[in-house]
Design a protein around this motif. Structure first.
Motif, PDB file in Angstrom:
ATOM      1  N   GLN A  26      39.579  42.845  39.500  1.00 20.09           N
ATOM      2  CA  GLN A  26      40.735  43.694  39.256  1.00 20.09           C
ATOM      3  C   GLN A  26      41.937  43.210  40.061  1.00 20.09           C
ATOM      4  N   LYS A  28      39.128  37.592  34.128  1.00 18.30           N
ATOM      5  CA  LYS A  28      37.782  37.271  33.669  1.00 18.30           C
ATOM      6  C   LYS A  28      37.550  35.770  33.808  1.00 18.30           C
ATOM      7  N   SER A  75      41.113  34.252  32.394  1.00 25.36           N
ATOM      8  CA  SER A  75      42.023  34.954  31.492  1.00 25.36           C
ATOM      9  C   SER A  75      42.352  36.327  32.053  1.00 25.36           C
ATOM     10  N   GLU A 128      30.383  34.768  30.294  1.00 27.60           N
ATOM     11  CA  GLU A 128      31.181  35.444  31.320  1.00 27.60           C
ATOM     12  C   GLU A 128      30.477  35.355  32.669  1.00 27.60           C
ATOM     13  N   SER A 188      43.287  40.350  30.989  1.00 24.19           N
ATOM     14  CA  SER A 188      43.147  41.326  29.913  1.00 24.19           C
ATOM     15  C   SER A 188      44.499  41.608  29.279  1.00 24.19           C
ATOM     16  N   THR A 193      34.276  39.160  36.810  1.00 22.36           N
ATOM     17  CA  THR A 193      35.548  39.837  36.573  1.00 22.36           C
ATOM     18  C   THR A 193      36.118  40.289  37.903  1.00 22.36           C
ATOM     19  N   GLY A 230      45.707  44.626  35.870  1.00 26.05           N
ATOM     20  CA  GLY A 230      44.818  44.181  34.810  1.00 26.05           C
ATOM     21  C   GLY A 230      43.534  43.595  35.366  1.00 26.05           C
ATOM     22  N   THR A 231      42.734  43.041  34.460  1.00 29.91           N
ATOM     23  CA  THR A 231      41.432  42.489  34.821  1.00 29.91           C
ATOM     24  C   THR A 231      41.401  40.992  34.567  1.00 29.91           C
TER      25      THR A 231
END
Length: 234
Positions: free
Chosen positions: A11, A20, A31, A6, A33, A9, A17-18
């Motif tokens: 927001q 990543k 991607s 990773e 979340s 991240t 959503g988050t």
């Protein structure tokens, strides 16, 4: 097989959503979340490139062409637009999420050849709609890859771009003969109807996520009629 690492991240505004960013060897993935999962992968980007190839095809010899790219993604749409445009062009790339732009300034940028380093590029951190509501700009092309298509799955505010009001606003923001190109995960006849109602002449293209293979995606090509000799030309 090497594990995913990773890298960052981010927001999405309004509880979207988050995001990543992950890397595995030379492969990158972004991607979301929840059940949506992977949004984009550095191994499958042909349809994003075709969005720009098709949307900028009329600008190969246009002096000082002005283009808006909605959605930074992994940089493939922007890079393909720059490759299709002359040296005098100006390209504004807009993204809501500053971290995505920073990822493209970092190691992710190598995927598309670091298009943000091109002197023709300006970055707008914010909603691409903020650029398009300035209806007097006269853009020669607007390339939208901000979501899954005419339904804003990632960010609900994107729905305005595909609405009757938003589509009409984009029409007004284009110069005569300008083109709106929209990436979508699939076809949408209702959206085609909205484009036509706004005054566009519409073509729908099917492209593959990888050259000759992979999932089939849709590119909506909507052209604003040009005015020649006092008459409208298509």
């Amino acid at each position: 097989m090497k594990p995913w690492i990773e890298l960052g991240t981010a927001q999405i505004p309004n509880n979207g959503g988050t995001l990543k960013l992950r890397q595995r060897d030379q492969e990158f993935s972004i991607s979301l979340s929840g059940p949506r999962g992977e949004l984009m992968n550095s191994r499958a980007f042909n349809s994003e490139q075709q969005l720009s190839v098709l949307g900028c095809a009329h600008l190969k010899n246009r002096n000082k062409a002005r283009v808006v790219v909605g959605g930074m993604g992994m940089g493939y749409t922007l890079a393909a637009a720059l490759a299709a445009l002359p040296s005098s062009a100006e390209v504004i790339v807009a993204d809501l999420i500053p971290e995505v732009v920073e990822w493209n300034r970092g190691p992710l940028g190598e995927c598309a050849g670091r298009p943000l380093d091109d002197s023709r590029v300006a970055v707008h951190i914010g909603d691409v709609a903020e650029l398009l509501v300035q209806r007097d700009e006269g853009y020669d092309a607007v390339l939208l890859d901000v979501d899954n298509g005419p339904e804003g799955l990632t960010h609900s505010d994107n729905n305005w771009l595909y609405s009757i009001d938003g589509t009409g606003c984009i029409y007004e923001s284009l110069a005569p003969g300008g083109v709106l190109a929209v990436w979508s995960a699939g076809p949408d006849t209702t959206y085609v109807g909205r484009l036509k109602k706004a005054g566009f002449r519409v073509e729908v293209k099917t492209v593959r996520e990888r050259p000759g293979k992979g999932a089939r995606h849709t590119i909506f090509l909507a052209k604003k009629e040009a005015v020649q000799g006092g008459k409208k030309s298509r």
